[in-house]
Motif scaffolding. Sequence first.
Motif, mmCIF file in Angstrom:
data_model
loop_
_atom_site.group_PDB
_atom_site.id
_atom_site.type_symbol
_atom_site.label_atom_id
_atom_site.label_comp_id
_atom_site.label_asym_id
_atom_site.label_seq_id
_atom_site.Cartn_x
_atom_site.Cartn_y
_atom_site.Cartn_z
ATOM 1 N N MET A 1 -12.455 -1.249 51.426
ATOM 2 C CA MET A 1 -12.824 -1.212 52.833
ATOM 3 C C MET A 1 -14.213 -1.820 52.986
ATOM 4 S SD MET A 1 -12.216 1.878 55.354
ATOM 5 C CE MET A 1 -13.061 2.053 56.869
ATOM 6 N N ASP A 2 -14.367 -2.655 54.007
ATOM 7 C CA ASP A 2 -15.647 -3.307 54.234
ATOM 8 C C ASP A 2 -15.977 -3.260 55.724
ATOM 9 O OD1 ASP A 2 -17.734 -5.247 54.635
ATOM 10 O OD2 ASP A 2 -17.222 -6.066 52.675
ATOM 11 N N PRO A 3 -17.096 -2.662 56.099
ATOM 12 C CA PRO A 3 -17.450 -2.544 57.518
ATOM 13 C C PRO A 3 -17.744 -3.893 58.182
ATOM 14 C CG PRO A 3 -19.255 -1.786 56.144
ATOM 15 C CD PRO A 3 -18.098 -2.041 55.222
ATOM 16 N N ARG A 4 -17.992 -4.939 57.401
ATOM 17 C CA ARG A 4 -18.264 -6.266 57.981
ATOM 18 C C ARG A 4 -16.988 -6.969 58.413
ATOM 19 N NH1 ARG A 4 -21.991 -7.364 52.916
ATOM 20 N NH2 ARG A 4 -20.069 -6.524 52.106
ATOM 21 N N ALA A 6 -12.472 -7.364 57.396
ATOM 22 C CA ALA A 6 -11.534 -7.658 56.324
ATOM 23 C C ALA A 6 -10.994 -9.068 56.494
ATOM 24 C CB ALA A 6 -10.409 -6.640 56.333
ATOM 25 N N VAL A 7 -11.500 -9.977 55.701
ATOM 26 C CA VAL A 7 -11.157 -11.389 55.839
ATOM 27 C C VAL A 7 -9.661 -11.625 55.626
ATOM 28 C CG1 VAL A 7 -11.581 -13.712 54.928
ATOM 29 C CG2 VAL A 7 -13.487 -12.126 55.232
ATOM 30 N N LEU A 8 -9.052 -10.971 54.645
ATOM 31 C CA LEU A 8 -7.616 -11.181 54.415
ATOM 32 C C LEU A 8 -6.777 -10.716 55.606
ATOM 33 C CD1 LEU A 8 -7.109 -10.266 50.653
ATOM 34 C CD2 LEU A 8 -6.997 -12.524 51.717
ATOM 35 N N CYS A 9 -7.187 -9.659 56.237
ATOM 36 C CA CYS A 9 -6.481 -9.178 57.421
ATOM 37 C C CYS A 9 -6.558 -10.209 58.550
ATOM 38 C CB CYS A 9 -7.064 -7.852 57.883
ATOM 39 S SG CYS A 9 -6.366 -7.287 59.439
ATOM 40 N N ILE A 10 -7.754 -10.687 58.828
ATOM 41 C CA ILE A 10 -7.929 -11.683 59.895
ATOM 42 C C ILE A 10 -7.190 -12.957 59.532
ATOM 43 C CG2 ILE A 10 -9.612 -13.003 61.244
ATOM 44 C CD1 ILE A 10 -9.603 -9.909 61.718
ATOM 45 N N TRP A 11 -7.202 -13.330 58.247
ATOM 46 C CA TRP A 11 -6.464 -14.510 57.794
ATOM 47 C C TRP A 11 -4.980 -14.358 58.120
ATOM 48 C CZ3 TRP A 11 -2.353 -15.636 54.733
ATOM 49 C CH2 TRP A 11 -2.188 -16.962 54.354
ATOM 50 N N MET A 12 -4.409 -13.190 57.822
ATOM 51 C CA MET A 12 -2.981 -12.964 58.094
ATOM 52 C C MET A 12 -2.685 -13.016 59.593
ATOM 53 S SD MET A 12 -1.548 -10.350 55.165
ATOM 54 C CE MET A 12 -2.254 -8.914 55.934
ATOM 55 N N ASN A 115 -8.745 -4.263 54.488
ATOM 56 C CA ASN A 115 -9.129 -3.160 55.368
ATOM 57 C C ASN A 115 -10.630 -3.108 55.561
ATOM 58 O OD1 ASN A 115 -6.608 -1.841 55.910
ATOM 59 N ND2 ASN A 115 -6.540 -1.411 53.724
ATOM 60 N N PRO A 116 -11.121 -2.638 56.689
ATOM 61 C CA PRO A 116 -10.346 -2.214 57.848
ATOM 62 C C PRO A 116 -9.830 -3.440 58.597
ATOM 63 C CG PRO A 116 -12.676 -2.104 58.367
ATOM 64 C CD PRO A 116 -12.561 -2.544 56.923
#
Length: 118
Positions: A1-4, A6-12, A115-116
């Motif tokens: 989890m990273d508060p900055r 989630a690059v993979l999530c935005i990528w998807m 995530n998130p």
Amino acid sequence: MDPRGAVLCIWMIYASIHAIGENCAPKQDRDFLDFLQSGIDRMNAFIIRNSDTTQAALDERQNQIRARQAQRGTASCELEGESMALYNSLKSVDPSQSTANMDKLLEVDREPLLNPCL
């Protein structure tokens, strides 16, 4: 989890929205689709730089997302449907705001997490 973010999530999300556009409005929305692909390309560079993922693996994943969307056909292109709602919500964001959001998401190198998500 990273508060900055989630690059993979935005990528998807971007890859899915791009696939929806390619399926439902490939000619009408070419500028928007090119803009989305530019964001995907920026995230690809980030993901490759910060993980052991390759460009070939990212391309394959994006092709899988496109193929899944193409299988849905025009059913996912209904204006009142969930797919088009997601597509139109991102399309309605001012491009300069989307670019600023992407800049912030990618400004610090780190592991590209899921995530998130949102």
